[in-house]
Design a protein around this motif. Structure first.
Motif, PDB file in Angstrom:
ATOM      1  N   VAL A 687      -8.703  -6.083  -5.335  1.00 43.42           N
ATOM      2  CA  VAL A 687      -8.930  -4.948  -4.440  1.00 43.42           C
ATOM      3  C   VAL A 687      -8.736  -5.354  -2.979  1.00 43.42           C
ATOM      4  O   VAL A 687      -9.222  -6.400  -2.539  1.00 43.42           O
ATOM      5  CB  VAL A 687     -10.352  -4.379  -4.627  1.00 43.42           C
ATOM      6  N   HIS A 688      -8.052  -4.478  -2.232  1.00 41.72           N
ATOM      7  CA  HIS A 688      -7.829  -4.697  -0.807  1.00 41.72           C
ATOM      8  C   HIS A 688      -8.077  -3.387  -0.060  1.00 41.72           C
ATOM      9  O   HIS A 688      -7.566  -2.334  -0.455  1.00 41.72           O
ATOM     10  CB  HIS A 688      -6.405  -5.181  -0.544  1.00 41.72           C
ATOM     11  N   PHE A 689      -8.864  -3.468   1.011  1.00 42.66           N
ATOM     12  CA  PHE A 689      -9.195  -2.287   1.795  1.00 42.66           C
ATOM     13  C   PHE A 689      -8.369  -2.228   3.078  1.00 42.66           C
ATOM     14  O   PHE A 689      -8.104  -3.255   3.710  1.00 42.66           O
ATOM     15  CB  PHE A 689     -10.675  -2.293   2.190  1.00 42.66           C
ATOM     16  N   ILE A 690      -7.984  -1.030   3.452  1.00 42.67           N
ATOM     17  CA  ILE A 690      -7.455  -0.796   4.796  1.00 42.67           C
ATOM     18  C   ILE A 690      -8.644  -0.771   5.743  1.00 42.67           C
ATOM     19  O   ILE A 690      -9.576   0.019   5.563  1.00 42.67           O
ATOM     20  CB  ILE A 690      -6.705   0.549   4.884  1.00 42.67           C
ATOM     21  N   GLU A 691      -8.653  -1.627   6.720  1.00 45.45           N
ATOM     22  CA  GLU A 691      -9.786  -1.696   7.641  1.00 45.45           C
ATOM     23  C   GLU A 691      -9.568  -0.728   8.806  1.00 45.45           C
ATOM     24  O   GLU A 691      -8.570  -0.817   9.524  1.00 45.45           O
ATOM     25  CB  GLU A 691      -9.973  -3.119   8.156  1.00 45.45           C
ATOM     26  N   ASN A 692     -10.500   0.207   8.963  1.00 43.76           N
ATOM     27  CA  ASN A 692     -10.470   1.135  10.088  1.00 43.76           C
ATOM     28  C   ASN A 692     -11.878   1.637  10.364  1.00 43.76           C
ATOM     29  O   ASN A 692     -12.825   1.292   9.647  1.00 43.76           O
ATOM     30  CB  ASN A 692      -9.505   2.304   9.823  1.00 43.76           C
ATOM     31  N   ASP A 693     -12.018   2.437  11.411  1.00 37.34           N
ATOM     32  CA  ASP A 693     -13.320   2.965  11.807  1.00 37.34           C
ATOM     33  C   ASP A 693     -13.467   4.438  11.448  1.00 37.34           C
ATOM     34  O   ASP A 693     -14.341   5.130  11.973  1.00 37.34           O
ATOM     35  CB  ASP A 693     -13.522   2.801  13.319  1.00 37.34           C
ATOM     36  N   LEU A 694     -12.631   4.917  10.539  1.00 40.45           N
ATOM     37  CA  LEU A 694     -12.674   6.326  10.170  1.00 40.45           C
ATOM     38  C   LEU A 694     -13.866   6.603   9.257  1.00 40.45           C
ATOM     39  O   LEU A 694     -14.352   5.724   8.558  1.00 40.45           O
ATOM     40  CB  LEU A 694     -11.372   6.717   9.472  1.00 40.45           C
ATOM     41  N   ASP A 695     -14.337   7.847   9.281  1.00 41.72           N
ATOM     42  CA  ASP A 695     -15.484   8.228   8.459  1.00 41.72           C
ATOM     43  C   ASP A 695     -15.195   7.965   6.988  1.00 41.72           C
ATOM     44  O   ASP A 695     -14.062   8.135   6.527  1.00 41.72           O
ATOM     45  CB  ASP A 695     -15.826   9.706   8.660  1.00 41.72           C
ATOM     46  N   PRO A 696     -16.207   7.585   6.217  1.00 46.66           N
ATOM     47  CA  PRO A 696     -15.999   7.284   4.794  1.00 46.66           C
ATOM     48  C   PRO A 696     -15.520   8.499   4.008  1.00 46.66           C
ATOM     49  O   PRO A 696     -15.853   9.639   4.327  1.00 46.66           O
ATOM     50  CB  PRO A 696     -17.396   6.859   4.312  1.00 46.66           C
ATOM     51  N   THR A 697     -14.746   8.226   2.969  1.00 47.14           N
ATOM     52  CA  THR A 697     -14.280   9.281   2.061  1.00 47.14           C
ATOM     53  C   THR A 697     -14.666   8.893   0.636  1.00 47.14           C
ATOM     54  O   THR A 697     -15.396   7.933   0.420  1.00 47.14           O
ATOM     55  CB  THR A 697     -12.765   9.481   2.187  1.00 47.14           C
ATOM     56  N   GLY A 698     -14.177   9.643  -0.354  1.00 47.91           N
ATOM     57  CA  GLY A 698     -14.586   9.435  -1.738  1.00 47.91           C
ATOM     58  C   GLY A 698     -14.149   8.099  -2.296  1.00 47.91           C
ATOM     59  O   GLY A 698     -13.145   7.523  -1.872  1.00 47.91           O
ATOM     60  N   LEU A 699     -14.901   7.584  -3.281  1.00 45.96           N
ATOM     61  CA  LEU A 699     -14.554   6.295  -3.862  1.00 45.96           C
ATOM     62  C   LEU A 699     -14.841   6.208  -5.363  1.00 45.96           C
ATOM     63  O   LEU A 699     -14.270   5.372  -6.057  1.00 45.96           O
ATOM     64  CB  LEU A 699     -15.301   5.170  -3.139  1.00 45.96           C
ATOM     65  N   GLY A 700     -15.685   7.054  -5.899  1.00 47.17           N
ATOM     66  CA  GLY A 700     -16.017   6.965  -7.309  1.00 47.17           C
ATOM     67  C   GLY A 700     -14.888   7.377  -8.231  1.00 47.17           C
ATOM     68  O   GLY A 700     -14.851   6.986  -9.399  1.00 47.17           O
ATOM     69  N   GLU A 701     -13.935   8.174  -7.721  1.00 43.61           N
ATOM     70  CA  GLU A 701     -12.886   8.718  -8.576  1.00 43.61           C
ATOM     71  C   GLU A 701     -11.447   8.389  -8.163  1.00 43.61           C
ATOM     72  O   GLU A 701     -10.565   8.347  -9.020  1.00 43.61           O
ATOM     73  CB  GLU A 701     -13.045  10.245  -8.642  1.00 43.61           C
ATOM     74  N   PRO A 702     -11.131   8.176  -6.886  1.00 38.86           N
ATOM     75  CA  PRO A 702      -9.721   8.094  -6.457  1.00 38.86           C
ATOM     76  C   PRO A 702      -8.890   6.977  -7.066  1.00 38.86           C
ATOM     77  O   PRO A 702      -7.662   7.065  -7.073  1.00 38.86           O
ATOM     78  CB  PRO A 702      -9.834   7.904  -4.933  1.00 38.86           C
ATOM     79  N   THR A 703      -9.518   5.914  -7.585  1.00 36.91           N
ATOM     80  CA  THR A 703      -8.706   4.820  -8.127  1.00 36.91           C
ATOM     81  C   THR A 703      -8.309   5.049  -9.578  1.00 36.91           C
ATOM     82  O   THR A 703      -7.480   4.305 -10.114  1.00 36.91           O
ATOM     83  CB  THR A 703      -9.441   3.471  -8.014  1.00 36.91           C
ATOM     84  N   LEU A 704      -8.870   6.070 -10.230  1.00 30.22           N
ATOM     85  CA  LEU A 704      -8.499   6.340 -11.617  1.00 30.22           C
ATOM     86  C   LEU A 704      -7.136   7.032 -11.752  1.00 30.22           C
ATOM     87  O   LEU A 704      -6.306   6.597 -12.560  1.00 30.22           O
ATOM     88  CB  LEU A 704      -9.590   7.155 -12.312  1.00 30.22           C
ATOM     89  N   PRO A 705      -6.847   8.093 -11.004  1.00 30.76           N
ATOM     90  CA  PRO A 705      -5.591   8.824 -11.230  1.00 30.76           C
ATOM     91  C   PRO A 705      -4.308   7.996 -11.136  1.00 30.76           C
ATOM     92  O   PRO A 705      -3.411   8.170 -11.976  1.00 30.76           O
ATOM     93  CB  PRO A 705      -5.636   9.930 -10.167  1.00 30.76           C
ATOM     94  N   PRO A 706      -4.150   7.094 -10.150  1.00 30.73           N
ATOM     95  CA  PRO A 706      -2.847   6.409 -10.034  1.00 30.73           C
ATOM     96  C   PRO A 706      -2.547   5.410 -11.144  1.00 30.73           C
ATOM     97  O   PRO A 706      -1.383   5.088 -11.389  1.00 30.73           O
ATOM     98  CB  PRO A 706      -2.946   5.680  -8.679  1.00 30.73           C
ATOM     99  N   ILE A 707      -3.583   4.911 -11.834  1.00 30.54           N
ATOM    100  CA  ILE A 707      -3.353   3.768 -12.722  1.00 30.54           C
ATOM    101  C   ILE A 707      -2.508   4.124 -13.937  1.00 30.54           C
ATOM    102  O   ILE A 707      -1.748   3.287 -14.439  1.00 30.54           O
ATOM    103  CB  ILE A 707      -4.702   3.139 -13.164  1.00 30.54           C
ATOM    104  N   GLY A 708      -2.586   5.364 -14.414  1.00 33.62           N
ATOM    105  CA  GLY A 708      -1.799   5.747 -15.584  1.00 33.62           C
ATOM    106  C   GLY A 708      -0.317   5.548 -15.366  1.00 33.62           C
ATOM    107  O   GLY A 708       0.395   5.006 -16.227  1.00 33.62           O
ATOM    108  N   ALA A 709       0.174   5.984 -14.210  1.00 32.27           N
ATOM    109  CA  ALA A 709       1.595   5.836 -13.909  1.00 32.27           C
ATOM    110  C   ALA A 709       1.960   4.382 -13.636  1.00 32.27           C
ATOM    111  O   ALA A 709       3.048   3.926 -14.007  1.00 32.27           O
ATOM    112  CB  ALA A 709       1.967   6.706 -12.716  1.00 32.27           C
TER     113      ALA A 709
END
Length: 739
Positions: A687-709
């Motif tokens: 896992v690698h994060f883009i480091e920025n100061d932007l407000d947090p967004t979702g994390l519990g679900e976004p990594t599931l959709p791309p993996i199938g493809a």
């Protein structure tokens, strides 16, 4: 530090007392700016009524801090990360913080929900302002005691220091602070000054989890409690005609056999607008009441019930055939239409068209559905694991004809949810059972109950077509045919919306008795697989590099900004670059094959690369490189758990998840016939994060959709075979899939 905007919630968002029995300050806060003006603070903390609060800070004379966490804890870590946000701005030592699960409070809060990966995103600023305001009140009290200006004072780890070097702990001034006015403006920390946020913290329940302390709904017990097991229709669309309970009643440990369903039917016939989270059956159900769960299960197996079909809906249809027929039909609703797709296809040099198919999927929570209810003339006491406690309380109020003020709902930790516990059918069953038997009762479902009478991810098929002219992508048309798609539908403003001049998405719905609903990463869990698999093949047909195709399309969006799109082309490009770099894309060892995918959902941008090898003629996922832009990472330790869990869950269901119905009857009822991913099949997830100061967004679900493809594209690289139907591999059709 930078000043924040004026706090937008009213002063009653902070409820304080000058005479707390404990000698501490109690600061109530509204997590989502929904505090109601009627909220009142009891004078004595010993008289605290949880119906008045559901989230607050308590500071003792010793400087210890208790933070009550209001949101349901489903394993996503909000019981840890949300208090971390408050503690950061309060400026206390994390080891001095105690976290307690709050109860449902329908008077003061409006979003006690676990769903959509939105808890941290919605709570980010209110939680910070809550902690910062409490901190400023403590500073003001210390400054008054010293006779200095508050601007001369600083805090660190619960200690206030003035310009002379004198110190006071929060506990020293907590009583004085309780007498002060709530400041209208506060200063929030710069991200660079964070000492708690961004540092990995263990789950606050970790010791109890590993030692087996009671935390979950299944653990809850009450004096005089009995158990209940519910016999539901074996096929969707059936209702109870008759039953013989004599054998069940003869069993030791069985207390009674009853039926429920009347209250549910009354509710369904009278409610004007049924919420999407309500899943109620109109059929009577047979309920066995027993001394133990095992007694009720044995009793239920002894019931001889007769069921009959009673529906206008054709749940016996072959869903695969019906959905394919719909894709070839004309009854679609257009969700977005840019340019002229028909013209682009007519003028194309080449058209690529593919159909992608996915099955129904159950939720497979580790902890089966269960709930406690005790309906008395005084109140309705509910305890258990539910993702939408407020909705559950509202429905129970209507179902039983009770005032909402009569409903007291306590939340337990959940042994998995994935969207299943958004639907409170198990809560309503427990409440109705208790109302009939006039006893406290725990309704417990078996694994078979969960798998055969639950809520499912709908079967979906996509037809995607693209037109190519002079080597360029000129048109894109996506059609969706889904079971009960009025609950799903496409996301018309996600990528590749605005990236292609002629762009159209259409949806069509097939109504079925089978109850469908949100499943981890709803809408996108299969859509991402279909689209990103298609783009991999499209790049090959166009003769362009896969990565460059995505980057060029995102450049198109930047050249012609579209205010309707929800994703950021820059942030998508950043995660693509990071994933390509960290995965060593295109330069792997011999025998390692890679597949790429990128997607935006739940407000986060994710790119993934899957590495597979062939072992004994079969593809094995060895490694996944995941690049994530989710803004500020509150708890890196918890974030890694969510990301890796999402990837592994996605691989498991992409490769193995297969669920079907015949004549409305589920064809699998436990894990011996429904395969989940095994521990030995899980890959390394880098896992690698883009480091920025932007407000947090979702994390519990976004990594599931791309993996199938990513997996499908890697399998293509290894075998030369394009996979368009999930699951890609299972115990029954390995040869068929791989050829």
């Amino acid at each position: 530090m930078t000043p924040s905007k004026k706090i937008t919630f009213n002063r009653r968002s902070f409820l304080k007392s000058s005479a707390l029995a404990s000698g501490g300050i109690l600061i109530g806060f509204n997590l989502f700016n929904a505090c109601k003006p009627e909220a009142k603070m009891p004078v004595d903390i010993s008289q605290l009524n949880y119906n008045d609060f559901n989230a607050f800070i308590q500071i003792s004379d010793e400087g210890k801090v208790t933070i009550y966490s209001p949101n349901p804890e489903i394993g996503q870590g909000v019981k840890t990360s949300m208090p971390m946000i408050i503690a950061e701005e309060l400026d206390v030592a994390w080891q001095d913080v105690y976290v307690v699960q709050g109860k449902l409070d329908t008077k003061n809060y409006t979003r006690q929900v676990a769903g959509g990966s939105q808890s941290i995103r919605h709570g980010w600023k209110p939680l910070r302002e809550t902690g910062a305001t409490a901190r400023q009140m403590l500073i003001n009290a210390a400054a008054a005691k010293w006779g200095v200006d508050a601007s001369e004072c600083k805090t660190k780890n619960g200690v206030i220091t003035n310009a002379k070097g004198e110190t006071l702990s929060y506990g020293d001034v907590v009583k004085d602070a309780a007498l002060l006015e709530v400041p209208e403006k506060v200063t929030l920390k710069d991200v660079k000054d964070f000492t708690i946020i961004g540092k990995g913290k263990n789950n606050v329940d970790i010791d109890k989890l590993i030692t087996g302390k009671p935390l979950f709904g299944m653990d809850y017990k009450a004096e005089g409690m009995v158990y209940a097991s519910v016999l539901r229709p074996p096929a969707f669309g059936q209702v109870l005609e008759s039953f013989d309970d004599s054998a069940a009643r003869a069993l030791p440990g069985v207390i009674d056999v009853i039926t429920i369903g009347e209250k549910a039917r009354t509710y369904l016939s009278t409610v004007k607008k049924k919420s999407w989270t309500v899943q109620l059956s109109g059929s009577d159900k047979v309920v066995v009441i027993g001394k133990t769960t095992w007694d009720t299960i044995k009793g239920k197996k002894a019931i001889k019930a007769v069921w009959k079909n009673d529906s206008d809906l054709e749940s016996t249809e072959d869903h695969d055939k019906v959905l394919l027929d719909i894709l070839d039909g004309k009854k679609f609703k257009t969700r977005r239409k840019d340019g002229n797709v028909k013209k682009a296809f007519a003028n194309a040099d080449k058209v690529l068209e593919r159909v992608y198919e996915s099955p129904f999927l159950p939720h497979n929570t580790m902890e089966p559905m269960n709930f406690f209810a005790n309906v008395t003339p005084e109140k309705v006491h509910l305890v258990g694991p539910v993702q939408t406690p407020e909705e559950a309380a509202n429905v129970v109020s209507d179902l039983l004809g009770r005032n909402l003020e009569d409903i007291e709902l306590e939340m337990t930790r959940m042994g998995g949810g994935f969207g299943r516990r958004l639907y409170g059918d198990f809560v309503y069953e427990a409440a109705e059972i208790s109302s009939v038997i006039n006893k406290p009762v725990k309704m417990v479902s078996t694994r078979e109950d969960d798998m055969t009478t639950g809520v499912y991810r709908p079967a979906i098929k996509y037809k995607i077509a693209a037109s190519i002219k002079d080597g360029k992508l000129t048109g894109y048309h996506l059609k969706e045919a889904a079971v009960n798609s009025n609950m799903y539908g496409l996301i018309p403003n996600f990528f590749p919306a605005a990236a292609v001049e002629n762009f159209q998405v259409d949806t069509a719905n097939y109504k079925s008795n089978i109850t469908t609903g949100a499943w981890r990463a709803p809408y996108t869990n299969f859509l991402a697989s279909a689209e990103q698999t298609f783009f991999d093949e499209l790049a090959e047909v166009m003769g362009v590099d896969r990565i460059k195709l995505h980057m060029d399309l995102l450049d198109n969006v930047k050249k012609n900004p579209d205010p309707k799109i929800e994703y950021s082309p820059d942030r998508l490009q950043d995660v693509i670059k990071l994933a390509v770099e960290k995965s060593n894309w295109g330069n792997t060892a011999e025998g390692v094959y890679q597949g790429f995918s990128v997607y935006y959902c739940h407000n986060s941008h994710v790119a993934e690369v899957a590495d597979i090898v062939m072992e004994n003629g079969l593809p094995v996922v060895k490694k996944v490189t995941c690049a994530v832009d989710c803004g500020v990472v509150v708890n890196p330790l918890g974030a890694l758990n969510q990301i890796k869990g999402g990837v592994i869950d996605g691989i498991g269901h992409t490769m193995y998840g297969d669920f079907a119905f015949k004549d409305g009857i589920p064809q699998s009822n436990n894990f011996n016939s429904y395969q989940l991913i095994r521990m030995g099949q899980t890959p390394k997830v880098d896992v690698h994060f883009i480091e920025n100061d932007l407000d947090p967004t979702g994390l519990g679900e976004p990594t599931l959709p791309p993996i199938g493809a990513a997996v499908a594209n890697a399998i293509y690289a290894a075998t030369g075979k394009r996979l368009t139907k999930q699951p890609y591999i299972n115990n029954l059709n390995l040869d068929k899939v791989l050829g």
